[in-house]
Every structure is written in structure tokens, then in C-alpha cells.
Design a protein around this motif. Structure first.
Motif, PDB file in Angstrom:
ATOM      1  N   UNK A  37      55.060  53.009  36.282  1.00  0.00           N
ATOM      2  CA  UNK A  37      54.317  51.304  35.855  1.00  0.00           C
ATOM      3  C   UNK A  37      53.131  51.506  36.990  1.00  0.00           C
ATOM      4  N   UNK A  38      53.110  51.818  38.149  1.00  0.00           N
ATOM      5  CA  UNK A  38      51.813  51.884  38.927  1.00  0.00           C
ATOM      6  C   UNK A  38      51.133  52.696  38.668  1.00  0.00           C
ATOM      7  N   UNK A  39      51.476  53.772  38.050  1.00  0.00           N
ATOM      8  CA  UNK A  39      50.131  55.204  37.176  1.00  0.00           C
ATOM      9  C   UNK A  39      49.908  53.880  36.041  1.00  0.00           C
ATOM     10  N   UNK A  40      50.280  53.229  35.413  1.00  0.00           N
ATOM     11  CA  UNK A  40      49.728  52.088  33.995  1.00  0.00           C
ATOM     12  C   UNK A  40      48.885  51.048  34.766  1.00  0.00           C
ATOM     13  N   UNK A  41      49.505  51.274  35.742  1.00  0.00           N
ATOM     14  CA  UNK A  41      48.069  49.584  36.668  1.00  0.00           C
ATOM     15  C   UNK A  41      47.384  50.254  37.034  1.00  0.00           C
ATOM     16  N   UNK A  42      47.381  51.720  36.801  1.00  0.00           N
ATOM     17  CA  UNK A  42      45.920  52.585  37.391  1.00  0.00           C
ATOM     18  C   UNK A  42      45.569  53.664  38.741  1.00  0.00           C
ATOM     19  N   UNK A  43      47.377  53.109  39.060  1.00  0.00           N
ATOM     20  CA  UNK A  43      47.638  54.201  39.753  1.00  0.00           C
ATOM     21  C   UNK A  43      46.989  54.935  40.008  1.00  0.00           C
TER      22      UNK A  43
END
Lengths: 403, 227
Positions: free
Chosen positions: A295-301
Motif C-alpha cells: 500500500x505504501x508503495x502504491x501511495x508513493x513510497x
């Protein structure tokens, strides 16, 4: 940075029991290392204190230098060079010779200056006098045992005169005997060391007898132990050999540091267990939070963002582990002192034992505590690297699909 | 932001069997459009969404976002695209349990601070919460909220970095029909009032038809593409 740690501590607070257990694991490891190290350090400090109490650290013993087969003699000019150095109070040169009496009693002769007695405070007269500053020609002072022997074998006492012989070897190796007559000016009390078997004459007289122009040794007295090392270096710079009680202390330090390191290393094995706990816990944490990572990666992490988040948790665990480890370590060292000291004192017995009784056998220095904290921190971070990297490398889509 | 795909193809390998998830999908989306992608399970609609969303890479074909070709081999550029241009809404909400509502909305801003201070970020997160009508729930944890509320928060979160394109994968799939409708109208509002491009994957053909252009997909191919 602050936010990163705020976030990390939020995550950790959700699993208090788990964090408590790892922190405890690390803390016990750190405490074991601190306890053992403080014991080594404590014994080292005690040993050094005992050496300092029984040795004079302001005295340096100088002998001729031997290096690669060539001998550097203590000549007058070297003596002057040492004598005039800063912080040197005085020097006490001496020569050693062997005389025999007419009845073939062997005498170990020390040719000394009055300063020699300042170095060796235990040279007390039983009767008679020392030869004066300039060295009354023909006067001799006998060590306790020598005096006894001479009185029994040759019936000589205070004030008596007797002839001695010295054998010199010329350049061609041909022996040459010289004789002189000495009057017994004084007899020493027993000093309990090698002086009991020696006789003392003025240094000038001795050097006239043996026709040498170099000293066999000399003692240097410095005004403060702090400068002993620099004077030593200076002496050694002249090509001479120097010894002092500091040598013994250095040896003890070296030995104890080595022993402490070995003990610390082995007690540090418990840290490996702590490290494995961190690795294990963080891997579990990565599994549990796989979806969150996706999720964090999808959100830009970025990968690095994810890695930082996990490492920040490790830093917090390491820091708390370090603090608790230090506190527990102080507790351990007190425990070792209370429980271990009576045992150690009775086991060692004698002088060593009673010496230990007064002080503490453990010493927790700020350096040890700082090392304990640093070990915990570094260990946690290093242990977290693999799980954090694993988290960072997760494919966001796969991670999101995880149930 | 315009979105364009050209001959987008994606294979999977299930053991030794090749599965075609997308088969030469070409489509174009204009600025400010709302597209619904409809199709049965396994038709490849989610794969399409994930590839456009830079979460998955195509086997063949190209994607152009705002006219720029997406380089799927460059991880950093994918991160930048997700950060700056894309917002995701998931079927299962995917809020972080440790964070409360406003912190969840704020979370993507943490990776894309853009010079905003913490308090500024908090302020815009609160505004987004207000926009979805949940400012009163700001301090509640996800476990204390209903499904509809969670999805609203997730939509507010998708807006955190002011993206140009919102990708919603069955956003009403886990909600009852009444709550689902309110979520759809929220998305519609975002499209109309805020001018966000939206691509939504859904099963609900009827609702989709009412509010957007519908693309039907079957076995990885576009079957119809109606305005």
C-alpha cells in the motif's frame, strides 16, 4: 526524521509485548557484556592501584642499552643529558664491582653517590656512618648479611680496616690485580632485599679502582609520575634501556585488557541470540505488514522510504535495548561485586585478597556504558538490514494482493 | 491528464500454462474523463488498472500518461509517477490500522512532502476529510469506523497529493448498495467538481452506465467502448 521515528514508535506500540521481549533479549546480552567487562576493568584498576601503592612511579631505572649487538654505555655526557632534563629531580648513578678479601671472601660492591640512598629509602644504618658527600677515601659500608659474614669469618667489626683485591683484565686479557684498604664506616640494618648482600663505597673511589669510565646503571627521580613516560622516552632516545614500575602496570593493563576482551567476546555470544531475535521479529513484522508495504508503495513510497521505516523501528528497539542493557549491566556489576567479592577475596587470600577487600572488584566506566549502548544500537540496525531490505524490495502489486 | 494505451499486452505463467490477461488493449482517455471498466472476474480489468497505475508492468505495448511514455524498467520514475500523479482506491480500503483517520489521509504526503510543513500537511488532510464529510471522525482508528466511512477516508487519502488520475479497483465491492451509491456519487463529484480523471473497475454495469464512459473487457480484450 522526527516523523519517521514517530511513525516507527507508533508501529512498535501496537506490539508492546513483542517489543518488550526483544528489548529484554538485547538488554540481557548487553548487560552480560557490561557485567563481565566491568569485572575485568575493576580488577585491572585494583591491580594497578596496588602496584602504584607498592612501587615508586617517580623512579626510572636506567641501564646500558643493547641493540643489535652494540652496547651503549652510560657515560658522563649521557648522565648530564638526563640530569638536566626538565622534571628530573636528581640522578643516582652506580657502578657494580666484585672485590675479594684476603681470605677470599667475595664482596658485591656498589659504588654509589648519596642520592642512591634517596632512591632506596630502606638503606638504614644500624651503626656507624655513611661516607660523606665527597666520599671519604677508604671508607666502606656493609650490608647486613655481609657484616655478619665478615664478623664470623674474618672477625671484622665497625672501625676495623681490611684489605681487598680487585682483578682487572687489560686489553690483552692479561689479569691485573689491584689492592686497597677499606675501613668499615657503617653497618646497615637488614633491608630484606639484595642490599643485604652488598657493600657500598663512594662512586669515585670505585671507579678509580676498576678504571671504568662509564656507569653500570643509574636511577632517575622525576618530580611527578605524569612526566615519567616522557623522561623514559628521552632516556631511550639516548640509546639506553629504561625500566620503571610503569612497565609492570603496562603489563597488567595489557593482560587485563586482553582477558576482558576475551571474556567480553564470549559473553557477547548472548548478543548473537538477541540479534537473531531482532532478525526474526522484523521478518515476521515484514510478513505481517506486507500489505501495508504494498500500500505504501502504491501511495508513493520508494524502496528507500520503506527501508527507512523498518530501520527506524530497529533504531528505537536498539536504543531502548541499550538503555535497559546499561541499567541492567550496572545491576549485574553490583551483583558481581556483592556476591563475587567475598569469594574472590577468600580464594586469593593474602595480600592480593586483602587489597581487593577495600575497593570494588567491578568498575563501570562511562566508556563501558557508551560501548554497551552502541553495541545494542549497531546490533539492532545490522539485524534489521536484511528484513528491511526484504520489505523494500517487495513488489507492490504482489504485496497488495497478500491477504 | 490524458491516458493512452497502445497494444497493451500482459501474459502470466501459471506453471507451464500461459495466461493472457490483456490482449492488445488500445484505449484513449481525454482530460477530465471518467471511465468505468466492466467485465467478469479474470477478464483482465484489474491488470489494466494496475499497469496504468504503474504497479505492474506490461509484457508488450506502451502506456502514455499526459503524453509521456511510462518507462516500466525505471523504478524511480514509477515511484515519482505514483507519488505525483496517481491516487489509488481499493476494494478492501487498505487503511493502516495503527493510524487514525486523519493520519491515514496524511500518510501519502509523508512520502511527498513538497515543502509542506507537518502542520500544513495536517491542515490539508483535515480539509480532505471535510470534503468527504468525515472531519468529525478525524481521530478515530480504522477499527472504529464503518465500511462506508473507511472508503471515504481512503478516497480522501487518494487525493492527498492532489493527483491527476484516480484509480479505483472495485471501490464499492465490499459495501452494501446504498453505501456503494454514496461512494460512487462522491467519485462522480470529484470528477465533475475537481476535474479528476477517474478509472474505476466495477461489476456494477448499471451504475457505471449512468455516470461514465464504459469499457467492457472480456478475456483481456476490449469488447465495447461506449460513450
Amino acid at each position: 526524521m522526527k516523523e519517521l521515528f514517530a511513525l516507527a514508535s507508533r508501529q512498535l506500540r501496537r506490539k508492546k509485548l513483542r517489543v518488550f521481549l526483544i528489548v529484554l533479549g538485547i538488554a540481557i546480552g548487553v548487560a552480560a557484556v557490561i557485567g563481565v567487562t566491568s569485572l575485568g576493568e575493576g580488577i585491572r584498576v585494583q591491580a594497578v592501584e596496588q602496584i602504584k601503592a607498592s612501587h615508586d612511579l617517580t623512579t626510572i631505572e636506567v641501564s646500558a642499552g643493547i641493540e643489535a649487538g652494540s652496547v651503549t654505555l652510560i657515560t658522563d655526557s649521557k648522565l648530564k643529558a638526563i640530569e638536566t632534563a626538565e622534571h628530573v629531580l636528581f640522578v643516582a648513578p652506580y657502578v657494580r664491582d666484585s672485590y675479594v678479601t684476603q681470605n677470599n671472601t667475595y664482596l658485591a660492591v656498589m659504588g654509589v653517590t648519596p642520592e642512591y640512598r634517596q632512591i632506596h629509602g630502606n638503606l638504614q644504618l644500624e651503626k656507624g656512618n655513611w661516607f660523606s658527600e665527597k666520599g671519604n677515601p677508604g671508607e666502606i659500608v656493609l650490608g647486613y648479611d655481609v657484616a655478619k659474614r665478615l664478623s664470623i669469618i674474618e672477625d671484622l667489626g665497625l672501625g676495623d680496616e681490611f684489605a681487598v683485591k680487585i682483578r682487572l683484565y687489560g686489553e690483552e686479557g692479561r689479569p691485573k690485580d689491584k689492592t686497597a684498604v677499606f675501613k668499615i664506616a657503617g653497618i646497615l640494618k637488614s633491608s630484606g632485599d639484595e642490599h643485604d648482600n652488598q657493600v657500598f663505597v663512594g662512586i669515585k673511589e670505585a671507579m678509580e679502582m676498576d678504571e671504568k669510565d662509564a656507569y653500570d646503571g643509574l636511577f632517575v627521580k622525576v618530580d611527578d609520575p605524569a612526566f615519567a613516560a616522557s623522561i623514559r622516552d628521552r632516556v631511550e632516545g639516548l640509546g639506553l634501556t629504561a625500566h620503571s614500575a610503569q612497565d609492570v602496570i603496562d603489563e597488567v593493563n595489557k593482560l587485563m585488557v586482553a582477558v576482558t576482551l576475551v571474556l567480553g567476546f564470549f559473553s557477547g555470544i548472548s548478543l548473537v541470540v538477541g540479534a537473531l531475535m531482532v532478525v526474526n521479529t522484523m521478518i515476521i513484522s515484514v510478513y505481517e505488514r506486507t500489505k501495508e508495504i504494498g500500500l505504501s508503495k502504491a501511495l508513493g513510497a520508494s524502496d528507500f522510504d520503506i527501508m527507512k521505516m523498518f530501520l527506524a523501528e530497529c533504531v528505537i528497539i536498539g536504543a531502548i535495548g541499550g538503555i535497559f542493557g546499561d541499567l541492567l549491566g550496572i545491576g549485574f556489576s553490583v551483583l558481581i561485586d556483592v556476591v563475587g567479592k567475598p569469594f574472590l577475596v577468600s580464594a586469593l587470600g593474602g595480600e592480593l585478597g586483602t587489597g581487593l577487600q577495600s575497593g570494588s572488584i567491578t568498575a563501570v566506566t562511562p566508556w563501558i556504558l557508551a560501548a554497551g549502548f552502541a553495541i545494542s544500537l549497531v546490533l539492532s540496525i545490522v539485524s534489521g538490514l536484511y528484513p528491511a531490505r526484504r520489505a523494500a524490495r517487495l513488489n507492490p502489486l504482489d504485496a497488495l494482493r497478500q491477504i | 491528464m490524458t491516458v493512452e494505451t497502445r497494444d497493451l499486452t500482459k501474459y502470466y505463467w501459471m506453471g507451464k500454462e500461459k495466461v493472457v490477461a490483456l490482449d492488445r488493449v488500445t484505449l484513449k482517455m481525454e482530460e477530465g474523463e471518467f471511465i468505468s471498466v466492466v467485465g467478469p472476474s479474470g477478464s483482465g480489468k484489474s491488470t489494466l488498472l494496475n499497469i496504468i497505475g504503474c504497479l505492474d508492468a506490461p509484457t508488450k505495448g506502451e502506456v502514455y500518461l499526459a503524453g509521456w511514455k511510462v518507462d516500466y524498467r525505471n523504478k524511480q520514475s514509477l515511484v515519482r509517477l505514483r507519488r505525483n500523479f496517481l491516487g489509488f482506491v481499493f476494494q478492501t480500503f487498505n487503511l493502516i490500522p495503527a493510524l487514525n483517520a486523519v493520519e491515514n489521509v496524511e500518510y501519502p504526503m509523508y512520502f511527498n512532502k513538497g515543502g509542506r510543513s507537518k502542520s500544513e500537511r495536517r491542515e490539508s488532510a483535515m480539509k480532505l476529510l471535510a470534503m468527504v464529510g468525515l472531519e468529525k471522525r478525524a481521530n478515530h482508528l480504522p477499527s472504529e469506523l464503518s465500511g462506508g466511512e473507511l472508503q471515504r477516508i481512503a478516497i480522501a487519502r487518494a487525493l492527498a497529493n492532489d493527483p491527476k488520475l484516480i484509480l479505483a479497483d472495485e471501490p464499492t465491492g465490499n459495501l452494501d448498495s446504498r453505501t456503494g451509491k454514496s461512494i460512487l456519487s462522491l467519485l462522480k463529484r470529484l470528477n465533475e467538481e475537481e476535474g479528476k480523471n477517474i478509472i474505476m473497475v466495477t461489476h456494477d454495469l448499471e451504475s457505471a452506465k449512468k455516470m461514465s464512459r464504459v469499457i467492457r473487457i472480456l478475456d483481456g480484450r476490449i469488447m465495447s467502448n461506449e460513450k
